[in-house]
Design an enzyme around this catalytic site. Structure first.
Site, PDB file in Angstrom:
ATOM      1  N   GLY A  63     -33.383 -60.072  12.646  1.00 23.99           N
ATOM      2  CA  GLY A  63     -34.076 -60.609  13.834  1.00 23.99           C
ATOM      3  C   GLY A  63     -34.530 -59.596  14.788  1.00 23.99           C
ATOM      4  CG  ASP A 102     -26.932 -65.263  11.412  1.00 23.72           C
ATOM      5  OD1 ASP A 102     -27.199 -64.033  10.850  1.00 23.72           O
ATOM      6  OD2 ASP A 102     -27.850 -65.760  12.365  1.00 23.72           O
ATOM      7  CD  GLU A 139     -25.192 -59.812  10.951  1.00 24.89           C
ATOM      8  OE1 GLU A 139     -24.489 -59.254  10.254  1.00 24.89           O
ATOM      9  OE2 GLU A 139     -26.384 -60.023  10.789  1.00 24.89           O
ATOM     10  N   GLY A 190     -31.137 -60.528   9.470  1.00 28.71           N
ATOM     11  CA  GLY A 190     -31.947 -61.391   8.919  1.00 28.71           C
ATOM     12  C   GLY A 190     -33.055 -61.124   7.732  1.00 28.71           C
TER      13      GLY A 190
END
Ligand SMILES: CC(C)(COP(=O)(O)OP(=O)(O)OC[C@H]1O[C@@H](n2cnc3c(N)ncnc32)[C@H](O)[C@@H]1OP(=O)(O)O)[C@@H](O)C(=O)NCCC(=O)NCCSC(=O)/C=C/c1ccc(O)cc1
Length: 351
Positions: A89, A169, A161, A138
């Site tokens: 992201g 995630d 992360e 992402g």
């Protein structure tokens, strides 16, 4: 508000212009090509390693949903311009939003992102991702849920992360928990980088194709006239190779990984690794322990629990649970590590 005559119209005009500009930007950031019944989507922010901004995610969502409804589309290929498939992201708006206390904007971003992840995980048409470069965070969510994932000698995969105060995630608690043994816990907690051969060995990639053969592979895929994945599979099989794992590959250490990363808690995992290190000291164990020591302790704990819960949940429940977790992290409710990491980025100075 502007009080001059026509001021409101001017504002509307400006808004329209802004909307048009955003639309054009998202169109140039996701390139679309049509080759008979195949659609090729190329992430096109090479200078940012194709980091996903909200406009790109919205555009991808719109395109994937439209193709699902369109009977003339049989296959969707996703790839990245430049040296990355996608490095995650877009961190810049995230840093700005969190530092300014606007955690809801970050939550809105992941709502769209996880929705896209879910659409890909349940996609009714065949989808191929070409991972010829960096795939992180992402970028993994955008590809690993899809039907076919092609790695090359240029692929570098990681879920980094825990070092950022976040947790893996984008549905990672689903796909990491389904890797052999406790390899998913290892990848998710340490942020270890995997190459294309390792991705293939553990199942994150379905095929390995040398990058020099990608052009000709794509040309063959353009001839696909059916949504039956077995046709695509036959083409991919003709190109795939089975590269040797490098000698120092973590995948050769699956027995140690299983012994250590199957432990119940993060503390027990580190204790088990230290025990292994005293028996057989080597670079891999010390690197692994160092990675865990450098990560955010609370991130490690929630990541471990997330992957463990993911083992028993479908992709939908994993994404819903991850959304709740993300909101808590963005709000700084679990710990301040994430906000502190963001503040430490030099970029904050320029906000
Ligand atoms: C190891 C990398 C992938 C490559 O390193 P490199 O080869 O030395 O290349 P650079 O680090 O110089 O990166 C080239 C350019 O791409 C930019 N870039 C490289 N990843 C990025 C990036 N995720 N973003 C935004 N620019 C980037 C990077 O800032 C740089 O920009 P510039 O300095 O202007 O040339 C390195 O760039 C890197 O660690 N990137 C971050 C990877 C990462 O942690 N990804 C997961 C992020 S966490 C996440 O996905 C959550 C996102 C999120 C977002 C919004 C929300 O609201 C909520 C959540």
């Amino acid at each position: 508000m502007c009080v001059c005559p026509g001021g409101l119209k001017g504002k509307e005009g400006r808004e329209e212009e802004e909307t048009r500009a955003v639309k054009m930007a998202s169109h140039s950031q996701v390139l679309v090509e049509e080759k008979s019944s195949v659609r090729i989507l190329t992430l096109n922010r090479p200078n940012q390693l194709n980091a996903l901004c909200l406009d790109m995610i919205s555009r991808l969502l719109q395109l994937f949903l439209a193709y699902e409804e369109d009977p003339s589309v049989k296959l969707v290929i996703l790839k990245g311009q430049g040296r990355a498939f996608c490095a995650g992201g877009d961190a810049l708006p995230l840093v700005r939003d969190i530092v300014q206390g606007k955690w809801r904007l970050a939550a809105d971003f992941v709502t769209y992102q996880y929705t896209l992840n879910y659409v890909l995980a349940t996609y009714s048409k065949t989808q191929v991702s070409i991972l010829n470069g960096i795939v992180m965070g992402g970028g993994a969510g955008l590809s690993i849920h899809g039907r076919f994932r092609i790695a090359t000698e240029n692929t570098v995969f990681a879920m980094p992360e825990t070092a950022l105060g976040l947790f893996p995630d984008v549905g990672a608690s689903y796909f990491l928990s389904r890797l052999p043994g406790f390899f998913g816990e290892y990848v998710g907690l340490t942020g270890a980088r995997l190459d294309g051969a390792e991705m293939l060995a553990c199942g994150l990639a379905t095929h390995f194709v040398p990058s020099t053969r990608l052009t000709s592979l794509e040309a063959d895929l353009y001839k696909v006239g059916t949504s039956d994945p077995s046709f695509v599979s036959t083409i991919l099989d003709a190109y795939t190779q089975h590269p040797h794992l490098k000698q120092q590959s973590a995948y050769h250490r699956l027995d140690v990984i299983d012994r250590c990363f199957s432990q119940r808690t993060v503390e027990e995992i580190i204790y088990a690794l230290e025990g292994e290190a005293t028996q057989e000291p080597n670079d891999w164990i010390s690197t692994t322990i160092r990675a865990l020591e450098k990560a955010s302790p609370s991130s490690l704990k929630i990541s471990l629990r997330s992957i463990r819960e993911g083992r028993l949940q479908g992709v939908r429940l994993c994404l819903i649970r991850e959304y709740r977790m993300a909101c808590h992290v963005f709000k700084g409710e679990i710990s301040k590590d994430f906000v502190e990491v963001l503040l430490a980025f030099a970029i904050v100075d320029s906000l």
